[in-house]
Design a protein around this motif. Structure first.
Motif, PDB file in Angstrom:
ATOM      1  N   ASP B   1      32.728   6.887  61.152  1.00  0.00           N
ATOM      2  CA  ASP B   1      32.461   5.444  61.109  1.00  0.00           C
ATOM      3  C   ASP B   1      32.396   4.912  62.526  1.00  0.00           C
ATOM      4  N   THR B   2      31.317   4.242  62.893  1.00  0.00           N
ATOM      5  CA  THR B   2      31.164   3.768  64.259  1.00  0.00           C
ATOM      6  C   THR B   2      31.343   2.263  64.359  1.00  0.00           C
ATOM      7  N   GLY B   3      31.934   1.643  63.379  1.00  0.00           N
ATOM      8  CA  GLY B   3      32.153   0.203  63.417  1.00  0.00           C
ATOM      9  C   GLY B   3      33.347  -0.167  64.262  1.00  0.00           C
ATOM     10  N   VAL B   4      33.635  -1.468  64.324  1.00  0.00           N
ATOM     11  CA  VAL B   4      34.813  -1.961  65.035  1.00  0.00           C
ATOM     12  C   VAL B   4      36.054  -1.608  64.211  1.00  0.00           C
ATOM     13  N   SER B   5      37.049  -1.033  64.864  1.00  0.00           N
ATOM     14  CA  SER B   5      38.281  -0.697  64.152  1.00  0.00           C
ATOM     15  C   SER B   5      39.447  -1.459  64.759  1.00  0.00           C
ATOM     16  N   GLN B   6      40.432  -1.759  63.921  1.00  0.00           N
ATOM     17  CA  GLN B   6      41.615  -2.483  64.367  1.00  0.00           C
ATOM     18  C   GLN B   6      42.851  -1.807  63.798  1.00  0.00           C
ATOM     19  N   ASP B   7      43.903  -1.831  64.600  1.00  0.00           N
ATOM     20  CA  ASP B   7      45.140  -1.183  64.189  1.00  0.00           C
ATOM     21  C   ASP B   7      46.340  -2.000  64.678  1.00  0.00           C
ATOM     22  N   PRO B   8      47.360  -2.240  63.840  1.00  0.00           N
ATOM     23  CA  PRO B   8      47.398  -1.880  62.426  1.00  0.00           C
ATOM     24  C   PRO B   8      46.591  -2.840  61.572  1.00  0.00           C
ATOM     25  N   ARG B   9      46.451  -2.546  60.311  1.00  0.00           N
ATOM     26  CA  ARG B   9      45.770  -3.466  59.403  1.00  0.00           C
ATOM     27  C   ARG B   9      46.711  -4.563  58.929  1.00  0.00           C
ATOM     28  N   HIS B  10      47.977  -4.226  58.827  1.00  0.00           N
ATOM     29  CA  HIS B  10      48.978  -5.199  58.404  1.00  0.00           C
ATOM     30  C   HIS B  10      50.214  -5.039  59.286  1.00  0.00           C
ATOM     31  N   LYS B  11      50.838  -6.180  59.597  1.00  0.00           N
ATOM     32  CA  LYS B  11      52.054  -6.145  60.392  1.00  0.00           C
ATOM     33  C   LYS B  11      52.975  -7.248  59.899  1.00  0.00           C
ATOM     34  N   ILE B  12      54.194  -6.852  59.547  1.00  0.00           N
ATOM     35  CA  ILE B  12      55.220  -7.812  59.166  1.00  0.00           C
ATOM     36  C   ILE B  12      56.305  -7.744  60.222  1.00  0.00           C
ATOM     37  N   THR B  13      56.692  -8.895  60.751  1.00  0.00           N
ATOM     38  CA  THR B  13      57.678  -8.909  61.805  1.00  0.00           C
ATOM     39  C   THR B  13      58.607 -10.102  61.616  1.00  0.00           C
ATOM     40  N   LYS B  14      59.716 -10.048  62.276  1.00  0.00           N
ATOM     41  CA  LYS B  14      60.653 -11.158  62.219  1.00  0.00           C
ATOM     42  C   LYS B  14      60.384 -12.103  63.386  1.00  0.00           C
ATOM     43  N   ARG B  15      60.644 -13.360  63.158  1.00  0.00           N
ATOM     44  CA  ARG B  15      60.461 -14.369  64.196  1.00  0.00           C
ATOM     45  C   ARG B  15      61.210 -13.966  65.465  1.00  0.00           C
ATOM     46  N   GLY B  16      60.527 -14.111  66.579  1.00  0.00           N
ATOM     47  CA  GLY B  16      61.135 -13.782  67.860  1.00  0.00           C
ATOM     48  C   GLY B  16      60.783 -12.401  68.385  1.00  0.00           C
ATOM     49  N   GLN B  17      60.228 -11.554  67.504  1.00  0.00           N
ATOM     50  CA  GLN B  17      59.850 -10.215  67.940  1.00  0.00           C
ATOM     51  C   GLN B  17      58.481 -10.245  68.616  1.00  0.00           C
ATOM     52  N   ASN B  18      58.208  -9.203  69.402  1.00  0.00           N
ATOM     53  CA  ASN B  18      56.888  -9.045  70.023  1.00  0.00           C
ATOM     54  C   ASN B  18      56.043  -8.110  69.177  1.00  0.00           C
ATOM     55  N   VAL B  19      54.755  -8.383  69.128  1.00  0.00           N
ATOM     56  CA  VAL B  19      53.833  -7.515  68.408  1.00  0.00           C
ATOM     57  C   VAL B  19      52.606  -7.259  69.277  1.00  0.00           C
ATOM     58  N   SER B  99      23.234 -12.411  75.753  1.00  0.00           N
ATOM     59  CA  SER B  99      23.882 -13.471  75.001  1.00  0.00           C
ATOM     60  C   SER B  99      23.134 -13.755  73.708  1.00  0.00           C
ATOM     61  N   GLY B 100      23.868 -13.994  72.675  1.00  0.00           N
ATOM     62  CA  GLY B 100      23.274 -14.331  71.389  1.00  0.00           C
ATOM     63  C   GLY B 100      23.145 -13.159  70.453  1.00  0.00           C
ATOM     64  N   ASN B 101      23.352 -11.945  70.994  1.00  0.00           N
ATOM     65  CA  ASN B 101      23.307 -10.787  70.106  1.00  0.00           C
ATOM     66  C   ASN B 101      24.439 -10.843  69.091  1.00  0.00           C
ATOM     67  N   GLU B 102      24.213 -10.182  67.974  1.00  0.00           N
ATOM     68  CA  GLU B 102      25.165 -10.227  66.866  1.00  0.00           C
ATOM     69  C   GLU B 102      26.539  -9.757  67.290  1.00  0.00           C
ATOM     70  N   GLN B 103      27.563 -10.459  66.843  1.00  0.00           N
ATOM     71  CA  GLN B 103      28.932 -10.013  66.997  1.00  0.00           C
ATOM     72  C   GLN B 103      29.309  -9.244  65.728  1.00  0.00           C
ATOM     73  N   PHE B 104      29.740  -8.005  65.918  1.00  0.00           N
ATOM     74  CA  PHE B 104      30.162  -7.152  64.807  1.00  0.00           C
ATOM     75  C   PHE B 104      31.682  -7.257  64.692  1.00  0.00           C
ATOM     76  N   PHE B 105      32.137  -7.574  63.497  1.00  0.00           N
ATOM     77  CA  PHE B 105      33.563  -7.820  63.291  1.00  0.00           C
ATOM     78  C   PHE B 105      34.285  -6.597  62.746  1.00  0.00           C
ATOM     79  N   GLY B 106      35.546  -6.478  63.131  1.00  0.00           N
ATOM     80  CA  GLY B 106      36.425  -5.484  62.558  1.00  0.00           C
ATOM     81  C   GLY B 106      37.086  -6.006  61.297  1.00  0.00           C
ATOM     82  N   PRO B 107      37.911  -5.173  60.635  1.00  0.00           N
ATOM     83  CA  PRO B 107      38.545  -5.561  59.375  1.00  0.00           C
ATOM     84  C   PRO B 107      39.709  -6.520  59.560  1.00  0.00           C
TER      85      PRO B 107
END
Lengths: 117, 114
Positions: B1-19, B99-107
């Motif tokens: 797959d040559t699309g935009v990838s993002q990691d992690p897909r989900h993140k749960i954290t407590k207030r005050g933590q860094n992510v 400028s103006g070319n399509e922006q391809f989005f990740g999940p």
């Protein structure tokens, strides 16, 4: 500041029928781009169609076409022969033209399109 | 797959933590963008890179947020001392050429701050 307004939070259409989604925008610029993006449930956003403001001809991509009214600052999306796979959130977006800077897209709040089988 | 990838897909954290989130753009795309999307809203622009240079930042990007693209390839977005208001979907997009070319989005990365 540029703003994009989508006044229809939800729309529904019978399969195979035609539906039009509305979008208006506010800008003082004369050269810009307008886009419609589709965001299916739990899937990533994809570009549906793009219009360059200096072009008078309305853009068309297969079943998707736009009605671009520059003076009225209106940019509606028409979906013909609606299919179940068209169900998604649709976002209208704007960005100013020009290189190196002002690259950001400004989005509307979206229209949720439901296709009725 | 040559699309935009993002990691992690989900993140749960407590207030005050860094992510920290990572985005890998489409290969050879020189432009990379970060957006934030809250429930029921359209994406809002956060920042933009041309190669490794950060060229534009939104006022939404408070001093708790920092983004980098050290070698002009992948990018990271860090949020320090998270707050409940930071809960959102963080989207990355990439484009190439003029400028103006399509922006391809990740999940996207969905952040929940408890």
């Amino acid at each position: 500041a540029q703003t994009v307004t989508q006044s229809q939070p939800e729309m529904s259409v019978q399969e195979a029928e035609t539906v039009t989604l509305s979008c208006t925008y506010d800008t003082s610029e004369s050269d810009y781009y307008l886009f419609w993006y589709k965001q299916p449930p739990s899937r990533q956003m994809i570009l549906v169609i793009r219009q360059e403001a200096y072009k008078q001809q309305n853009a068309t991509e297969n079943r998707f076409s736009v009605n671009f009214q520059k003076a009225a600052k209106s940019f509606s999306l028409k979906i013909s022969d609606s299919q179940l796979g068209d169900a998604a959130m649709y976002f209208c977006a704007y960005r100013i033209s020009g290189n190196f800077g002002n690259e950001k897209l400004t989005f509307g709040t979206g229209t949720r399109l439901t296709i009725i089988p | 797959d040559t699309g935009v990838s993002q990691d992690p897909r989900h993140k749960i954290t407590k207030r005050g933590q860094n992510v920290t989130f990572r985005c890998d753009p489409i290969s050879e795309h020189n432009r990379l963008y970060w957006y934030r999307q809250t429930l029921g809203q359209g994406p809002e622009f956060l920042t933009y890179f041309q190669n490794e240079a950060q060229l534009e930042k939104s006022r939404l990007l408070s001093d708790r947020f920092s983004a980098e693209r050290p070698k002009g390839s992948f990018s990271t977005l860090e949020i320090q001392r998270t707050e409940q208001g930071d809960s959102a979907m963080y989207l990355c997009a990439s484009s190439w050429g003029r400028s103006g070319n399509e922006q391809f989005f990740g999940p996207g990365t969905r952040l929940t701050v408890l």
